[in-house]
Scaffold this motif. Structure first.
Motif, PDB file in Angstrom:
ATOM      1  N   ALA A 258       0.837  -1.207   0.000  1.00  0.00           N
ATOM      2  CA  ALA A 258       0.000   0.000   0.000  1.00  0.00           C
ATOM      3  C   ALA A 258       0.870   1.254   0.000  1.00  0.00           C
ATOM      4  CB  ALA A 258      -0.929  -0.012   1.211  1.00  0.00           C
TER       5      ALA A 258
ATOM      6  N   ILE B 299      -4.357   6.361  -1.964  1.00  0.00           N
ATOM      7  CA  ILE B 299      -4.665   4.981  -1.592  1.00  0.00           C
ATOM      8  C   ILE B 299      -6.161   4.703  -1.623  1.00  0.00           C
ATOM      9  CG2 ILE B 299      -2.619   4.487  -0.212  1.00  0.00           C
ATOM     10  CD1 ILE B 299      -4.472   5.002   2.260  1.00  0.00           C
TER      11      ILE B 299
ATOM     12  N   VAL C 167       1.700   7.283   4.404  1.00  0.00           N
ATOM     13  CA  VAL C 167       0.733   7.471   3.339  1.00  0.00           C
ATOM     14  C   VAL C 167      -0.013   8.798   3.457  1.00  0.00           C
ATOM     15  CG1 VAL C 167      -1.470   6.554   2.574  1.00  0.00           C
ATOM     16  CG2 VAL C 167       0.449   5.054   2.802  1.00  0.00           C
TER      17      VAL C 167
ATOM     18  N   ARG D  22       0.939   4.220  -2.867  1.00  0.00           N
ATOM     19  CA  ARG D  22       0.824   5.657  -2.603  1.00  0.00           C
ATOM     20  C   ARG D  22       1.932   6.422  -3.308  1.00  0.00           C
ATOM     21  NH1 ARG D  22       0.791  10.496  -1.831  1.00  0.00           N
ATOM     22  NH2 ARG D  22       0.396  11.554   0.128  1.00  0.00           N
TER      23      ARG D  22
END
Lengths: 506, 144, 354
Positions: B119, B129, C82, B123
């Protein structure tokens, strides 16, 4: 299997330990590969380990030919207290297939990797590859339901990371790998759930013990749900329609070596486990086979037709091959769901044939991709002239897929149709016919692009793949032709597998 | 109603599993998907443990028959029950599901770590995401 | 069945399960990713408590350490890298999953009706192989903790597979995220430990204690709850704490990433090596009774474990210890590799103030 009975490839002491060495060898090799200082050393470790695993698999096959079934109790504890390995003809056949593809893949990885994976990561890549090999071999040998889950996950976790590594060539490998991870883990968890129900009903995890207890139990919702969840979970791994969503992206994005290995082994070992549960663990003629016939067979037929049509409309070669794989898995499951000796034998034969031909096809794409992009069908124009050997090997694989006479694919389709006729399932014959016609269409497209079209203006000129890549590719393609002419080896193995499963009265 | 009492654990575990599965499929956020997956996996573990519980049992670590702990446990239970279902005077819960779940938990965290690392790379490669945004990026550049 | 013992713990069991359902519903409902992660940590902790009520001491220990500990750290680490916004909720997207989930749930309820009642000691699950382990362990293996006996000896092959799974995960994360701080990143000018004396001193006190505790858990696994997995994760906390306080560069200078990966491979080799030694001595793979050659076994002093009159299965004792050490090596180094991977990917050093 009389072919194997008289052969002795190992001294007796080693033969007794061969079953576990097939699995432990790659595990130790993977650790060694992770410790290896350079890419070259890692590759040597990989090749030697795969060769060792193949040698031990042949030893096991010879032993099974003589004894019928080989048992090995781990830890010195007899089952059901301890975990036992149990190898019959079907398991031995699959181990031979997986180990052979493993060795060919390891040889192929020497040069093919350098164009697709960052150099510093080769050692870890080889370690991951050997772990996948160990996982599939362990899965195929084990006689314990939960141990099967552990080895399923050993192979799967390695696979997710190896598919994602393909992002160096194509960043779509990353979402594809993530998708594969989600699907695969849900499938594995469904499998564990199913095993939980079976454990709750029988109290044991050993497959032989379980089958004895299930026969005494009769109809029970928990047991039936257990099988349903097990087949559903394994169905995800085997890419049975409609649980195949992860496959096209994963095959297309992964490095070529990984696609070869996946196509030839991952789905096949999941199918093996389904067959093991339905025909071995569950009572003959009972719920298991009903489930196959009523639910799995129609889905397999849908796969054979729908996915072949999808393959026709795809523009990228790897995606065409991927959808083709789902369709071919449909063919295999159709044969298996017939639940007759002929049908099961044909299914196993087709399984081996498909592994070899898809392996050759993906290896061919990888070989061509070393010099040019080779992604879409248009980029395949004229490659037949620019890289003749690779293209020829690819063509052999394609011909086998279409079922051209003198290839193993032709014999595989023939035995499937014969099995279906024998069982009186005419709708299966019709499905096979339609599916084969559709296969001809997309295969024809690929061959036409390679051999009968001029390259696009401005396209890079391809050249032949290096020797180290060409040899395993040609061997893989050559096997499809060899077994197409003289199929006694796979034929005897599939026959023995089927009679071993259906012939057993339990 | 009796069914709900005798099978309460299993029903609760079903609710937990389905919640995890729902989170997994209903969200497009990749990290939340991993959370749903983890929820689904650990709930399956709860089913196994519920299978292994024995009424009046204790953890499967040997308690010596003459020790105070054994006597305290025996005092709470019917002697005939202990004689029938106990081992050396003590009733234990089934250890086998515990071993299986130890393995399953470890496999679960391994999957989580690999999934999250993928993941993170997604990104970096796609800038997002959320699954539908990734699709949008891919649709804009089909032949990448 | 005895009603008294069943009722008290049953009420606790029901309460904890309802709490878990509530937390799961909250996870599904919340839109904040960090909230979902922390709720997941709470869920793991609550299930660890439930596991203790269910007499699963080893599993509770592992769930607390791995579920509430490692999973939360890895999820937070990924979220930090992220930097997502709030999770988007699209009601149309939720319809199909809801239908699927209700359908599968109904099927499962039907299936569960075929299982024996909760707590039934005569159910097939509890009366067959599970009970045999309780009966046979004192003779075959001779350690008090039956779960460790089953894990490391009877089903040792499964544990080897599990160790390999952890190893594979370490390889996967290393392939995806690399091996530690990117060399192109500049060293932050000031390490956090410089400013925060309390952190520095406390970390220096705690790290050796953490390592000691990890080894205690490892060796104690035969006698009580514990073993290689729990010990491995606890051992991994020490370098992680060091990196958080003193900076990732300092930790990787002390414990290089390549070394850590090597230790992971070494752990698998130790485990498989024990199996091979047993084979070489004439037994099967992982047959600990054949770990020692007879003349070596004769040299072990009978009073080693305190009671010279009681005979011991030395092969089993040492075999279990060695494989647990192998598990410890692989688990701890893989957890550190995973941490290095996530932490090393950050654009700033992990320990610095943002």
């Amino acid at each position: 299997m009389t072919l194997f009975e008289a052969i002795y490839v190992t001294p007796p002491a080693l033969t007794a330990q061969a079953p576990i060495l097939v699995v432990a060898g790659p595990l130790i090799g993977a650790s060694a590969a992770a410790l290896s200082p350079g890419a070259r050393t890692a590759w040597m470790v990989s090749v030697l380990t795969a060769a060792f695993a193949l040698w031990m698999s042949v030893a096991v096959v010879t032993e099974v030919a003589r004894e019928g079934v080989v048992d090995y109790a781990l830890g010195g504890f007899a089952p059901p207290l301890g975990i036992a390995l149990r190898i019959d003809a079907l398991g031995a056949t699959l181990a031979l297939l997986i180990a052979s593809v493993g060795l060919l893949g390891a040889l192929y990885s020497g040069h093919a990797l350098s164009s697709e994976v960052y150099p510093g990561k080769h050692g870890l890549f080889q370690a991951g590859y050997l772990l996948c090999l160990a996982g599939f071999l362990g899965l195929v040998f084990t006689g314990d339901a939960f141990n099967a889950f552990v080895f399923l996950e050993v192979s799967s976790i390695g696979t997710y990371a190896l598919v994602a590594v393909g992002e160096a060539r194509d960043r779509r490998a990353l979402p594809a790998a993530f998708n594969y991870l989600i699907f695969g883990t849900v499938g594995a968890t469904f499998y564990v759930l199913g095993v939980g129900f079976l454990y709750g009903a029988t109290g044991t995890l050993n497959l032989v013990d379980m089958s004895v207890r299930l026969a005494a139990l009769g109809d029970n919702f928990a047991v039936q749900a257990g099988l349903a969840f097990i087949v559903a979970g394994l169905g995800v791994k085997a890419a049975i329609f409609p649980l195949h969503g992860w496959l096209p992206g994963a095959y297309a994005g992964a490095p070529s070596l990984v696609s070869v290995f996946l196509a030839a082994t991952a789905t096949k070992s999941a199918i093996y486990l389904i067959v093991r549960f339905v025909f071995d663990v569950f009572p003959t003629g009972g719920f298991g086979q009903t489930f196959l016939a009523l639910i799995v067979a129609p889905l397999a037929a849908a796969a054979a037709i729908v996915c072949s049509v999808q393959a026709i409309f795809e523009k990228e070669v790897r995606r065409i091959l991927a959808f083709s794989s789902v369709a071919q898995v449909g063919f295999i499951m159709l044969g298996i769901s017939l639940a007759t000796t002929g049908g099961l034998s044909a299914g196993v034969f087709y399984l081996v044939a498909h592994a070899l031909m898809k392996g050759a096809l993906f290896m061919g794409v990888g070989a061509l991709a070393i010099s040019v992009k080779a992604r879409t069908v248009e980029e395949f124009y004229g490659l037949g002239r620019e890289a003749p050997w690779s293209a020829a090997a690819f063509a052999v694989g394609a011909a086998s897929l279409a079922g051209v006479p003198l290839t193993m694919g032709f014999l595989a389709k023939w035995s499937l149709i014969a099995g279906a006729l024998e069982a009186g399932a005419l709708w299966v014959v019709a499905t096979l016919a339609v599916g084969s016609l559709l296969t001809l269409v997309y295969v024809g497209r690929l061959l036409e692009a390679m051999f009968f079209r001029a390259p696009l203006p401005g396209a890079t000129r391809a050249h032949e793949a290096p020797f180290g890549v060409l040899v395993p590719l040609l061997v893989m393609a050559g096997l499809s032709v060899w077994f197409g002419v003289d199929s006694s080896l796979p034929e005897s193995l599939s026959r023995a597998s089927a009679t071993g499963l259906i012939g057993s009265a339990r | 109603m009796n069914f709900v009492v005798t099978h309460f654990n299993y029903l609760a575990v079903i609710v937990l599993m389905m919640t995890g599965l729902y989170v997994l499929f209903a969200t497009g956020n990749l990290i939340k998907r991993m959370i749903g997956l983890a929820l689904f996996q650990t709930s399956t573990a709860l089913l196994y443990i519920s299978l292994g519980k024995v009424a009046g049992g204790t953890a499967a670590i040997k308690i010596y028959p003459d020790s105070p702990e054994a006597q305290a446990l025996a005092a709470q239970l019917d002697p005939a029950y202990v004689a029938q279902f106990g081992v050396s005077g003590v009733v234990y819960s089934n250890p086998l599901p515990h071993v299986l779940i130890l393995t399953a938990i470890v496999v679960g965290v391994a999957t989580l770590a690999v999934g999250l690392s993928i993941a993170v790379r997604i990104r970096e490669a796609y800038g997002t995401i959320e699954a539908d945004e990734i699709e949008a990026v891919r649709a804009r550049e089909p032949g990448e | 069945m005895n009603a008294i013992a069943l009722e008290a713990s049953f009420a606790l069991n029901v309460a904890l399960l309802l709490m878990l359902v509530a937390i799961a519903a909250a996870i599904a409902w919340t839109r904040s990713l960090v909230a979902a992660i922390l709720l997941m940590g709470v869920y793991s902790l609550a299930s660890a408590v439930w596991l203790v009520v269910m007499d699963a001491a080893d599993v509770a220990f592992t769930e607390a350490v791995v579920g509430a500990g490692v999973s939360t750290v890895v999820l937070l680490g990924a979220t930090l890298l992220v930097r997502p916004g709030p999770v988007r909720v699209d009601w149309r997207r939720a319809i199909a999953p809801a239908v699927l989930v209700v359908g599968v749930g109904a099927l499962l309820v039907l299936a569960v009706s075929g299982l024996a009642s909760f707590g039934d000691p005569s159910s097939p699950a509890n009366a067959h192989v599970g009970r045999s382990y309780l009966v046979e362990t004192p003779n075959d293996i001779g350690i008090p903790n039956v779960v460790t006996a089953v894990l490391a000896s009877y089903r040792g092959f499964d544990t080897l597979g599990e160790t390999v799974v952890i190893f594979a995960a370490g390889i996967g994360v290393a392939l995806m995220l690399g091996f530690g701080p990117r060399s192109s990143l500049p060293q932050p000018p000031v390490q956090p430990g410089e400013h925060h004396v309390v952190l520095r001193v406390t970390a220096r006190l705690l790290i050796p204690l953490i390592i000691l505790f990890a080894f205690y858990v490892l060796f104690h696994g035969d006698l009580g709850a514990g073993g290689g997995f729990q010990a491995g994760v606890i051992l991994a906390v020490a370098p992680i704490l060091h990196a958080l306080v003193f900076g990732l560069h300092a930790t990787t200078a002390a414990i290089p990433a390549g070394f850590v990966r090597g230790v992971a491979a070494l752990g698998v080799l130790v485990f498989a090596g024990v199996g091979v030694v047993c084979m070489a001595n004439g037994g099967g793979f992982l047959d600990y009774d054949r770990l020692f050659m007879p003349r070596v076994e004769a040299m072990i002093p009978p009073g080693l474990l305190g009671d010279p009159t009681h005979s011991h299965n030395w092969g089993q004792h040492f075999g279990i210890l060695l494989v647990e050490v192998g598990v410890l090596l692989t688990v701890s180094s893989t957890m550190v590799t995973i941490f290095y991977g996530f932490a090393g990917r950050a654009t700033h050093d992990v320990g610095s103030a943002r």
